[in-house]
Scaffold this active site. Structure first.
Site: not given
Ligand code: FAD
Length: 286
Positions: A25, A56, A58, A83, A113, A115, A215
């Site tokens: 990554e 990517y 947010a 991403h 999604r 943050d 960090q």
């Molecule tokens: P989701 O899967 O939507 O989950 C978010 C929260 O909502 C979780 O607590 C989940 O349990 C809950 N949830 C999901 N669906 C529902 C539902 N239907 N009802 C109630 N609760 C629900 N961030 C960036 O900005 N840019 C990046 O490039 C980036 N890359 C990443 C790469 C990896 C490998 C990982 C692990 C994370 C990355 N992130 C990145 C961080 C990520 O965007 C955050 O962790 C974000 O807060 C959650 O994203 P998600 O896609 O897991 O969200």
């Protein structure tokens, strides 16, 4: 090559790739200067990665720059997986973006999604599952999703988080890339729970070589990720050798994961090739 193919063990399909599959990554350099990143990628290319993923911002702040970087990574003949975060994005923006990346010949995307923050308002997409559903309907891209061995920070228990993971799987995801972790037992227990929930997709562990204690503490401050006591003690005992301690720890961690037959190792490189190279050399992976 598309995610499902990449993580099949059959080497005749993954021609030329080592197993477990290696992926890196990287993120768009904050100063907009991509030349150093490309030097690092040139070094990492010798490990024949199955994928290079590009983060990517947010809210899509760096969409144009991401697009240029994707083209440059493709020019290095690397299989790139952008991403994409959906908070703050509209259906129109996402449709345009996926069309653009498909036009580049890209086959995979990591659907997230993003943050939440006060300056981001939720538009058409509340959860990553909405994004997975949309991409699945509108494109032929294979879709990676995020998984959290120590539970996502907003969720109060891991089983519930895995139920939510399953929503993304049901919408058409192809592989799960995990958040960084340092305790393999937590990863194994997560995989067991994920399988029990009926999810059969490849789960690719996320590995973060520690470069500095400050960090890493900052990075995990908004997560449930824990640094094991013995690792923390080592980092504190050798403040001038943190990078070496990080490499040695990651070699042991990865070797254990390899011994339990993980299908891939996804390295959060922080745009540096030095530690990841030492880890892969230490593991004898080429
Ligand atoms: P989701 O899967 O939507 O989950 C978010 C929260 O909502 C979780 O607590 C989940 O349990 C809950 N949830 C999901 N669906 C529902 C539902 N239907 N009802 C109630 N609760 C629900 N961030 C960036 O900005 N840019 C990046 O490039 C980036 N890359 C990443 C790469 C990896 C490998 C990982 C692990 C994370 C990355 N992130 C990145 C961080 C990520 O965007 C955050 O962790 C974000 O807060 C959650 O994203 P998600 O896609 O897991 O969200």
């Amino acid at each position: 090559m598309e995610l499902k193919e990449i993580y099949q063990k059959d080497l005749s399909i993954g021609a030329g790739l080592s197993y477990p599959r290696i992926s890196f990554e990287v993120f768009p350099p904050k100063d907009g200067n991509s030349s150093k990143l490309f030097e690092e990628l040139r070094v990492l290319k010798k490990y024949n990665p199955a994928l290079v993923s590009l983060t990517y911002g947010a809210n899509g702040g760096n969409r144009q720059f991401s697009y240029e970087l994707l083209q440059m990574i493709l020019d290095l003949e690397l299989n790139v997986m952008p991403h994409f975060t959906c908070v703050g994005a509209t259906k129109e923006i996402i449709e345009l973006y996926i069309m653009q990346i498909e036009n580049l010949g890209i086959e995979n995307i990591l659907a997230l999604r993003g943050d939440l923050s006060d300056d981001i308002s939720i538009n058409d997409f509340k959860y990553a599952s909405d994004l997975v559903d949309f991409i699945h309907q509108k494109s032929t891209l294979a879709i990676g999703i995020a998984g959290y061995p120590e539970c996502h920070i907003e969720c109060d228990n891991l089983n519930k988080d895995i139920e939510n993971l399953k929503r993304k799987v049901d919408m058409g995801a192809s592989a799960i890339f995990t958040q960084l972790f340092f305790d393999n037992d937590k990863f194994y227990s997560y995989c067991e729970k994920v399988r029990k929930a009926g999810i059969e997709l490849p789960i690719i562990p996320g590995i973060m070589p520690i470069r500095s204690l400050k960090q890493i503490e900052k990075m995990i401050s908004m997560t449930h990720v824990e640094i094991p006591k013995t690792l923390r003690e080592r980092l504190e005992k050798y403040p001038n050798e943190v990078k070496k301690v990080g490499v040695d720890f990651a070699i042991d961690q990865c070797q254990q994961l390899i011994d339990t037959e993980v299908c891939g190792l996804h390295f959060f490189t922080l745009n540096h090739s030095d530690q990841v190279s030492e880890i892969l050399d230490g593991l004898n992976i080429r």
